[in-house]
Design a protein around this motif. Structure first.
Motif, PDB file in Angstrom:
ATOM      1  N   GLU A   1       0.801  -1.349   0.095  1.00  0.00           N
ATOM      2  CA  GLU A   1      -0.144   0.056   0.059  1.00  0.00           C
ATOM      3  C   GLU A   1       0.879   1.238  -0.057  1.00  0.00           C
ATOM      4  N   GLU A   2       1.934   1.199   0.539  1.00  0.00           N
ATOM      5  CA  GLU A   2       2.898   2.261   0.602  1.00  0.00           C
ATOM      6  C   GLU A   2       3.782   2.413  -0.537  1.00  0.00           C
ATOM      7  N   GLY A   3       3.556   1.452  -1.353  1.00  0.00           N
ATOM      8  CA  GLY A   3       4.132   1.456  -2.867  1.00  0.00           C
ATOM      9  C   GLY A   3       5.575   0.682  -3.015  1.00  0.00           C
ATOM     10  N   THR A   4       6.121   0.062  -1.908  1.00  0.00           N
ATOM     11  CA  THR A   4       7.159  -1.061  -1.905  1.00  0.00           C
ATOM     12  C   THR A   4       6.975  -2.095  -3.166  1.00  0.00           C
ATOM     13  N   THR A   5       7.918  -1.975  -3.831  1.00  0.00           N
ATOM     14  CA  THR A   5       8.001  -3.020  -4.968  1.00  0.00           C
ATOM     15  C   THR A   5       8.166  -4.530  -4.618  1.00  0.00           C
ATOM     16  N   TRP A   6       7.773  -5.415  -5.298  1.00  0.00           N
ATOM     17  CA  TRP A   6       7.835  -6.847  -5.024  1.00  0.00           C
ATOM     18  C   TRP A   6       9.286  -6.962  -5.103  1.00  0.00           C
ATOM     19  N   ALA A   7      10.180  -6.463  -5.957  1.00  0.00           N
ATOM     20  CA  ALA A   7      11.651  -6.511  -5.700  1.00  0.00           C
ATOM     21  C   ALA A   7      12.169  -6.229  -4.296  1.00  0.00           C
ATOM     22  N   GLN A   8      11.767  -5.046  -4.047  1.00  0.00           N
ATOM     23  CA  GLN A   8      12.152  -4.513  -2.687  1.00  0.00           C
ATOM     24  C   GLN A   8      11.616  -5.511  -1.564  1.00  0.00           C
ATOM     25  N   LEU A   9      10.600  -5.898  -1.604  1.00  0.00           N
ATOM     26  CA  LEU A   9      10.146  -6.786  -0.553  1.00  0.00           C
ATOM     27  C   LEU A   9      10.926  -8.168  -0.479  1.00  0.00           C
ATOM     28  N   ALA A  10      11.306  -8.690  -1.891  1.00  0.00           N
ATOM     29  CA  ALA A  10      12.073  -9.969  -1.844  1.00  0.00           C
ATOM     30  C   ALA A  10      13.359  -9.599  -1.058  1.00  0.00           C
ATOM     31  N   ASP A  11      13.967  -8.352  -1.511  1.00  0.00           N
ATOM     32  CA  ASP A  11      15.231  -7.920  -1.057  1.00  0.00           C
ATOM     33  C   ASP A  11      15.320  -8.181   0.664  1.00  0.00           C
ATOM     34  N   ALA A  12      14.270  -7.776   0.987  1.00  0.00           N
ATOM     35  CA  ALA A  12      13.982  -7.413   2.517  1.00  0.00           C
ATOM     36  C   ALA A  12      13.850  -9.036   3.016  1.00  0.00           C
ATOM     37  N   ALA A  13      13.299  -9.684   2.346  1.00  0.00           N
ATOM     38  CA  ALA A  13      13.021 -11.117   3.050  1.00  0.00           C
ATOM     39  C   ALA A  13      14.059 -12.020   2.634  1.00  0.00           C
ATOM     40  N   GLY A  14      15.184 -11.615   1.905  1.00  0.00           N
ATOM     41  CA  GLY A  14      16.181 -12.500   1.358  1.00  0.00           C
ATOM     42  C   GLY A  14      16.018 -13.619   0.466  1.00  0.00           C
ATOM     43  N   ILE A  15      14.907 -13.348  -0.146  1.00  0.00           N
ATOM     44  CA  ILE A  15      14.386 -14.467  -1.383  1.00  0.00           C
ATOM     45  C   ILE A  15      14.117 -14.063  -2.790  1.00  0.00           C
ATOM     46  N   SER A  16      13.950 -14.785  -3.754  1.00  0.00           N
ATOM     47  CA  SER A  16      13.753 -13.911  -5.085  1.00  0.00           C
ATOM     48  C   SER A  16      12.426 -13.362  -5.134  1.00  0.00           C
ATOM     49  N   LYS A  17      12.377 -12.451  -6.181  1.00  0.00           N
ATOM     50  CA  LYS A  17      11.127 -11.797  -6.352  1.00  0.00           C
ATOM     51  C   LYS A  17       9.938 -12.617  -6.744  1.00  0.00           C
ATOM     52  N   GLN A  18      10.282 -13.757  -7.689  1.00  0.00           N
ATOM     53  CA  GLN A  18       9.107 -14.536  -7.801  1.00  0.00           C
ATOM     54  C   GLN A  18       8.710 -15.349  -6.402  1.00  0.00           C
ATOM     55  N   ALA A  19       9.763 -15.788  -5.598  1.00  0.00           N
ATOM     56  CA  ALA A  19       9.186 -16.482  -4.313  1.00  0.00           C
ATOM     57  C   ALA A  19       8.511 -15.558  -3.417  1.00  0.00           C
ATOM     58  N   ALA A  20       8.823 -14.273  -3.608  1.00  0.00           N
ATOM     59  CA  ALA A  20       7.920 -13.297  -2.621  1.00  0.00           C
ATOM     60  C   ALA A  20       6.557 -13.205  -3.128  1.00  0.00           C
ATOM     61  N   HIS A  21       6.580 -13.175  -4.535  1.00  0.00           N
ATOM     62  CA  HIS A  21       5.267 -12.979  -5.134  1.00  0.00           C
ATOM     63  C   HIS A  21       4.310 -14.074  -4.907  1.00  0.00           C
ATOM     64  N   GLU A  22       4.949 -15.218  -5.104  1.00  0.00           N
ATOM     65  CA  GLU A  22       3.949 -16.611  -5.027  1.00  0.00           C
ATOM     66  C   GLU A  22       3.720 -16.850  -3.581  1.00  0.00           C
ATOM     67  N   ARG A  23       4.439 -16.325  -2.585  1.00  0.00           N
ATOM     68  CA  ARG A  23       4.091 -16.334  -1.067  1.00  0.00           C
ATOM     69  C   ARG A  23       3.153 -15.353  -0.829  1.00  0.00           C
ATOM     70  N   TRP A  24       3.188 -14.060  -1.216  1.00  0.00           N
ATOM     71  CA  TRP A  24       2.235 -13.343  -0.514  1.00  0.00           C
ATOM     72  C   TRP A  24       1.303 -12.453  -1.367  1.00  0.00           C
ATOM     73  N   ALA A  25       1.292 -12.633  -2.850  1.00  0.00           N
ATOM     74  CA  ALA A  25       0.613 -11.905  -3.689  1.00  0.00           C
ATOM     75  C   ALA A  25      -1.032 -12.665  -3.346  1.00  0.00           C
ATOM     76  N   GLY A  26      -1.388 -13.595  -2.996  1.00  0.00           N
ATOM     77  CA  GLY A  26      -2.685 -14.009  -2.353  1.00  0.00           C
ATOM     78  C   GLY A  26      -3.178 -13.198  -1.296  1.00  0.00           C
ATOM     79  N   ASP A  27      -2.162 -12.836  -0.448  1.00  0.00           N
ATOM     80  CA  ASP A  27      -2.585 -12.008   0.676  1.00  0.00           C
ATOM     81  C   ASP A  27      -3.152 -10.637   0.172  1.00  0.00           C
ATOM     82  N   VAL A  28      -2.312 -10.009  -0.591  1.00  0.00           N
ATOM     83  CA  VAL A  28      -2.615  -8.807  -1.100  1.00  0.00           C
ATOM     84  C   VAL A  28      -3.857  -8.608  -1.817  1.00  0.00           C
ATOM     85  N   ARG A  29      -4.108  -9.607  -2.772  1.00  0.00           N
ATOM     86  CA  ARG A  29      -5.167  -9.770  -3.592  1.00  0.00           C
ATOM     87  C   ARG A  29      -6.535  -9.930  -2.816  1.00  0.00           C
ATOM     88  N   ALA A  30      -6.415 -10.542  -1.500  1.00  0.00           N
ATOM     89  CA  ALA A  30      -7.521 -10.865  -0.554  1.00  0.00           C
ATOM     90  C   ALA A  30      -7.867  -9.668   0.090  1.00  0.00           C
TER      91      ALA A  30
END
Length: 269
Positions: A74-103
């Motif tokens: 909601e604050e504009g953080t990109t998936w690449a930035q989220l992946a970097d914060a979590a220490g995982i790939s962008k694809q892995a971050a999207h697969e893990r949390w995109a459903g929560d954002v859609r919900a």
């Protein structure tokens, strides 16, 4: 005598950013309470109870992570930035949390339903007090002072207009998703029963039409909810992929149906 400027009324439903921030803060309080509940030592507790309760803490902590991702998006953080914060790939971050954002988006991007007697701002003020009570050095408004509704109250009207448009699109999307679920169930019944190809082709055409409508609505939502445009575009793409799949299968069934009479006639001769 001069007129005193009217103080803008604080909206009951805050901006999606504010709602997501307070929702995260509320879950952080739940995590702290759950962790503190582990402090007492009960020598009479059943075997495994300590682990069971610790796993309960992990569950509320996992939900805190999900709410953090929603608030970040909601604050504009990109998936690449989220992946970097979590220490995982962008694809892995999207697969893990995109459903929560859609919900979150499907639920109106708000903590409470429109007819609720509760509000995010009420929760924020309560959490202000909770945080202040923990330590006398803590701010008295640590949660609410960071909200846009408090810092920029004049922006409420613009947020309300954006919300109204998005709410209408999500309502239409919910209707089409219900119809899609029904249409898919009908298609499955026809397919499992080995119904005539013509009936299955009609069912697939219905699925394709509904998926196309859904894809168009997600495209509209990219404008109404630009902060979540990535999620909406991905959903639109999935729906359009389903359209292509539905139509290709329908064409295959139609071709088989046309070929069947010719094969039967040839065998008869």
């Amino acid at each position: 005598m001069t007129d005193t400027p009217a103080i803008p009324e604080t909206p009951r439903v805050l901006s999606p950013r504010d709602e997501a921030r307070v929702r995260f803060a509320l879950q952080a309080e739940r995590v702290s309470k759950t962790a503190l509940d582990l402090l007492p030592i009960n020598s009479a507790a059943p075997r495994g109870e300590r682990l069971r309760r610790t796993l309960g803490l992990k569950k509320v902590l996992d939900e805190l992570v999900e709410r953090a991702v929603v608030a970040e998006r909601e604050e504009g953080t990109t998936w690449a930035q989220l992946a970097d914060a979590a220490g995982i790939s962008k694809q892995a971050a999207h697969e893990r949390w995109a459903g929560d954002v859609r919900a979150w988006a499907a639920n109106g991007r708000a903590m409470f339903p429109p007819d609720s007697e509760h509000s995010a701002l009420q929760v924020a003020h309560r959490l202000d007090q909770v945080y202040a009570d923990l330590d006398s050095r803590h701010s008295q408004d640590a949660v609410s002072s960071g909200l846009e509704a408090v810092r920029f109250p004049g922006a409420a009207a613009a947020e309300a207009a954006r919300r109204e448009r998005a709410t209408g699109l999500h309502a239409r999307l919910a209707v089409f998703n219900e119809q899609l679920t029904t249409a898919y169930a009908e298609w499955k019944l026809l397919n499992d029963a080995g119904a005539r190809p013509g009936a299955r082709v009609e069912a697939l055409a219905r699925l394709a039409t509904l998926n196309e409508e859904i894809a168009d609505l997600y495209e509209e939502l990219t404008g109404a909810e630009p902060e979540l445009a990535d999620e909406h575009r991905n959903s639109a793409e999935r729906a359009r992929t389903s359209v292509t799949s539905n139509r290709e299968y329908a064409e295959l069934l139609a071709a088989k149906a046309e070929a069947a009479p010719a094969i039967t006639s040839s065998e008869g001769n």
